[in-house]
Design an enzyme around this catalytic site. Structure first.
Site, PDB file in Angstrom:
ATOM      1  N   CYS A 136       0.829  -1.207   0.000  1.00 22.10           N
ATOM      2  CA  CYS A 136       0.000   0.000   0.000  1.00 22.10           C
ATOM      3  C   CYS A 136       0.864   1.258   0.000  1.00 22.10           C
ATOM      4  CB  CYS A 136      -0.923  -0.017   1.218  1.00 22.10           C
ATOM      5  SG  CYS A 136      -1.925   1.466   1.356  1.00 22.10           S
ATOM      6  N   CYS A 139      -0.384   4.064   2.215  1.00 24.20           N
ATOM      7  CA  CYS A 139      -0.114   3.865   3.646  1.00 24.20           C
ATOM      8  C   CYS A 139       1.362   4.109   3.971  1.00 24.20           C
ATOM      9  CB  CYS A 139      -0.431   2.436   4.084  1.00 24.20           C
ATOM     10  SG  CYS A 139      -1.919   1.725   3.402  1.00 24.20           S
ATOM     11  N   ASP A 140       2.250   3.584   3.154  1.00 25.84           N
ATOM     12  CA  ASP A 140       3.651   3.471   3.565  1.00 25.84           C
ATOM     13  C   ASP A 140       4.638   4.313   2.760  1.00 25.84           C
ATOM     14  OD1 ASP A 140       2.858   1.616   5.480  1.00 25.84           O
ATOM     15  OD2 ASP A 140       3.063  -0.069   4.107  1.00 25.84           O
TER      16      ASP A 140
END
Ligand code: NAP
Length: 311
Positions: A136, A139-140
């Site tokens: 992701c 997300c990261d």
């Protein structure tokens, strides 16, 4: 021992847990089945910085624990195990957990079993998830400022993830197993125009190289020459597609061609009255914790209305 519930919630990601909070606060005393991955995909990530209300970030597993505690506080009960079959042909619906270890009945169901990112299944990958292996970028990506990253895949997801990652990374290498990309022309063009993106086509990922708990590269084999070499990278983003977790439904609900559950209009209602779907199992587009949580709220509200009509 067979027990019947007004509502059962299948899955404990942000969608299922939000549905549990709302259903519990509506005095429906939901029974929630954990699933194979209690807490869902967020338990695989580290810091969550984009969930509103946590200005200094929160660890993914902590966020899920808090949602669970919140649902428990209002009377939701939880069962460890995975739903392996449901029978939607009779009412109440029958729910089989762990291949028949336990059977439950419910007047209504909220399906929030999520989707699982497909993984490469090569050596070094599983142990480095959350420590250099990610599925992701949203997300990261932020954690890879000025670092070299590899994005694996040749579809729209890989193009989108790679393009997004160039905001942070010093260089993003797209690794794809064929020389032809599967991605749409517009997504390919966008990636091709991006000067931070390098291409490694017609190579097969062989293993994730890591040292002292840190990813340092992706080993690939050239499909033409057979030569194996390592592409240096501190992060490897696997973007080879997702798979909704719907096998246990055995096609009893309408799904699209990729297996995502179809819901009616803006509601969470499936084609079977009394069965609702929320989160990534019905959403192939947004796939965010906050959108999943929002759809869990909708499912609980739709479910509550449905149960009222039965009374
Ligand atoms: P996808 O279209 O199925 O592409 C998956 C890619 O990963 C393919 O290039 C495939 O290679 C590769 N792959 C699969 N398994 C692999 C393995 N084991 N090892 C190495 N490579 C592997 O999946 P997606 O990109 O996630 O897209 C899914 C759907 O969502 C599509 O309909 C897409 O259009 C849509 N989507 C749209 C957007 C957007 O419009 N903004 C963004 C993301 C996704 P091969 O090509 O060789 O099979």
């Amino acid at each position: 021992m067979e027990t019947s519930y007004r509502v059962m919630i299948l899955g404990t990601g942000p969608a299922g847990l939000t549905a549990a909070i709302y259903a519990a606060r509506a005095f429906l005393a939901p029974m929630v089945i954990d699933g194979n991955e209690p807490g869902g995909q967020l338990t695989l990530t580290s810091e969550v910085e984009n969930f509103p209300g946590f200005p200094t970030a929160i660890q993914g597993p902590d966020l899920m624990d808090q949602m669970r505690d919140q649902a428990k506080r209002f009377g939701a009960t939880f069962k460890t195990g995975a739903v392996t079959a449901v029978d939607l042909s009779h009412r109440p619906f029958k729910v089989t957990v762990d291949d028949g270890a336990e059977t439950f009945f419910a007047e209504s169901l909220i399906v929030s079993t999520g989707a699982s990112a497909k993984m490469l299944e090569i050596p070094g990958e599983s142990e480095m998830v959350g420590h250099g292996i990610s599925t992701c970028a949203t997300c990261d990506g932020f954690f890879y400022r000025d670092k070299k990253i590899v994005a694996v895949g040749g579809g729209d997801s890989a193009m989108e993830e790679a393009t997004f990652l160039t905001r942070f990374a010093s260089e993003v290498t797209i690794v794809h197993r064929r020389s032809q990309l599967r991605a749409s022309k517009v997504m390919q063009d966008r990636a091709r125009k991006n000067e931070k993106i390098r291409w490694e086509l017609d190579v097969t990922p062989v293993s994730v190289v890591h040292r002292q708990g840190q990813v340092v590269g992706l080993e690939v084999r050239d499909n033409k020459t057979g030569v194996v070499r390592t592409i240096s990278a501190e992060g490897v983003f696997v973007a080879i597609g997702h798979r909704p977790n719907t096998d246990f439904l055995n096609h009893q609900l309408d799904m699209d061609e990729l297996g995502y559950i179809r819901t009616a209009g803006v509601t969470s209602q499936t084609n079977v009255p009394g069965v609702f779907a929320c989160g990534d199992v019905m959403d192939r587009r947004y796939r965010q914790a906050i959108t999943a949580a929002g759809s869990g709220c909708k499912a609980a509200m739709d479910c509550e209305k449905y149960l009222e009509t039965l009374e």
